[in-house]
Design an enzyme around this catalytic site. Structure first.
Site, PDB file in Angstrom:
ATOM      1  N   TYR A 120       9.644   3.896   8.452  1.00 34.73           N
ATOM      2  CA  TYR A 120      10.389   3.024   8.051  1.00 34.73           C
ATOM      3  C   TYR A 120      12.149   3.233   8.383  1.00 34.73           C
ATOM      4  CZ  TYR A 120       6.501   0.260   6.742  1.00 34.73           C
ATOM      5  OH  TYR A 120       5.295  -0.544   6.842  1.00 34.73           O
ATOM      6  N   LYS A 167      -1.172  12.309   2.839  1.00 38.65           N
ATOM      7  CA  LYS A 167      -1.784  12.574   3.875  1.00 38.65           C
ATOM      8  C   LYS A 167      -1.422  14.106   4.623  1.00 38.65           C
ATOM      9  CE  LYS A 167      -5.400  11.546   6.798  1.00 38.65           C
ATOM     10  NZ  LYS A 167      -6.792  11.350   6.534  1.00 38.65           N
ATOM     11  N   ASP A 199      -6.362   8.032   2.641  1.00 36.36           N
ATOM     12  CA  ASP A 199      -7.615   7.333   3.235  1.00 36.36           C
ATOM     13  C   ASP A 199      -8.481   7.202   2.110  1.00 36.36           C
ATOM     14  OD1 ASP A 199      -7.626   9.805   3.725  1.00 36.36           O
ATOM     15  OD2 ASP A 199      -8.598  10.030   5.513  1.00 36.36           O
ATOM     16  N   ASP A 223       3.156   0.731   1.042  1.00 34.31           N
ATOM     17  CA  ASP A 223       3.277  -0.640   1.532  1.00 34.31           C
ATOM     18  C   ASP A 223       1.694  -1.256   1.865  1.00 34.31           C
ATOM     19  OD1 ASP A 223       4.131  -3.124   2.739  1.00 34.31           O
ATOM     20  OD2 ASP A 223       4.571  -2.263   4.706  1.00 34.31           O
ATOM     21  N   ASP A 227      -0.657  -3.543  -0.848  1.00 33.93           N
ATOM     22  CA  ASP A 227      -1.286  -4.848  -0.354  1.00 33.93           C
ATOM     23  C   ASP A 227      -2.842  -4.965  -0.543  1.00 33.93           C
ATOM     24  OD1 ASP A 227       1.126  -5.765   0.420  1.00 33.93           O
ATOM     25  OD2 ASP A 227       0.180  -6.903   2.134  1.00 33.93           O
TER      26      ASP A 227
END
Ligand code: ATP
Ligand code: MG
Length: 326
Positions: A120, A167, A199, A223, A227
């Site tokens: 971002y 990751k 993951d 993010d 959620d």
């Protein structure tokens, strides 16, 4: 001592849940000075600017900011506002409440998400008709700042340590730097950590959320995964968040403008009110913050409830019930 609070309701149900949060804050014995400012779609329509200079300046100078939501202009509003308060960490608790229908009622997690870089950071390019690229930025300094915060957080809040989600097996340079830096800082502070690949985390948190407590992660992973956890606890109308910097902070519900119910007076004010409780705690009033959380929890369990939680109460009914219990 007076605390100057920037109040930015924004668009949609932001205009309904933010005043509800203010009503609750006004019921406390704390000296707040609320200063309201515009941001979002409506002010863009009127003036051409989604985030007027005076709103940015207000957020950059107030002791704390309460934000509601912004519609189409969300990215033009919230990214600069996070910058105005110098926020480097986004705190997102995801906790199921008694009496609320949740996929995983045993969920009780806090995400500490890096809030300034990763994918971002804005370095996106269209090179040719066929090719677009994105540069992912991870710095040791931002990872260190997040990790220092996480160590303080687990100490102050009495957690056993934290889980680093990353990751680094694929993104060896960027997430490798993130993982190594965060683990090193934790070591320096004597804080225990474990690590999970992002993951695998997505699966494990769905199957058995109780194995996690405090989760420290890069921007995009935080993010998405927070959620996902929101889905486990049953309802956007319940989730608060805090964007914290070294000197100030901005508090906002996780939900957006909810255009489907905006203007009807039926939005659930709980997320905005719990966000306000986070602000109260941030300003140093632990007891008052706990009192708000208790009043919200009792109201969620015993009612009245808004339609998203199966009730038929209005935003005002729920807010009044919370204020009464306070
Ligand atoms: P935005 O683009 O502003 O995020 P959205 O259409 O994605 O708008 P959200 O605010 O993210 O809407 O909400 C998603 C869904 O959850 C909507 O159906 C909305 O009505 C519901 N919802 C979100 N927040 C609340 C709330 N506080 N009370 C009741 N329902 C809510
Ligand atoms: Mg949305």
């Amino acid at each position: 001592m007076t605390h100057e609070i920037a109040v930015i309701p924004g668009d949609g149900i932001g205009q309904e849940v933010t005043p509800a949060a203010i009503e609750v804050l006004e019921a406390l014995d704390i000296d707040f000075e609320f200063v309201e400012a515009d941001a979002g779609d409506a002010v863009k329509e009127a003036t051409g600017e989604a985030l007027p200079e005076e709103t940015y300046e207000l957020a950059a100078s107030a002791d704390a900011t309460l934000f509601g939501a912004a519609g189409e202009t969300a990215a033009d509003v919230i990214l600069p506002l996070r910058d105005a308060v110098g926020s480097f960490v986004n705190i997102r608790p995801a906790k199921a409440y008694p009496g609320i229908d949740a996929v995983r009622p045993e969920t009780d997690l806090v995400f500490l998400r890096e809030n300034t870089e990763g994918v971002y950071s804005g370095h996106e390019d269209r090179l040719t008709d066929d090719v677009s690229t994105l540069t992912r930025v991870v710095t040791e300094s931002a990872s260190r700042e997040l990790a220092e915060f996480a160590c303080d957080y687990v100490d102050t809040d009495d957690h056993d340590g934290f889980t680093i989600v990353h990751k680094a097996n694929v993104m060896r340079e960027t997430d490798g730097l993130f993982r190594d830096t965060v683990a090193e800082v934790a070591d320096e502070h004597g804080v225990e950590t474990d690590e999970v690949l992002m993951d695998a985390f997505a699966t494990h948190v769905c199957l058995d959320p109780e194995q996690f407590d405090v989760v420290v992660c890069p921007n995009l992973a935080g993010d998405v995964l927070s959620d996902l956890a929101a889905g486990l606890v049953g309802g956007l109308g319940l989730l608060p968040s805090a964007n914290v910097g070294t000197e100030r902070a901005l508090f906002e519900p996780v939900h957006g403008t909810a255009p489907d119910i905006a203007g009807e007076g039926v939005a659930n004010p709980a997320a905005a009110i719990i966000s306000a409780a986070m602000m109260v705690e941030y300003l140093g009033y632990e007891e008052e913050a706990a009192a708000i959380n208790d009043a919200v929890e009792a109201t969620l369990e015993e009612g009245p409830r808004t339609a998203d939680l199966g009730g038929d109460a209005s935003t005002d009914d729920v807010t009044d019930a919370i204020v009464d219990r306070l």
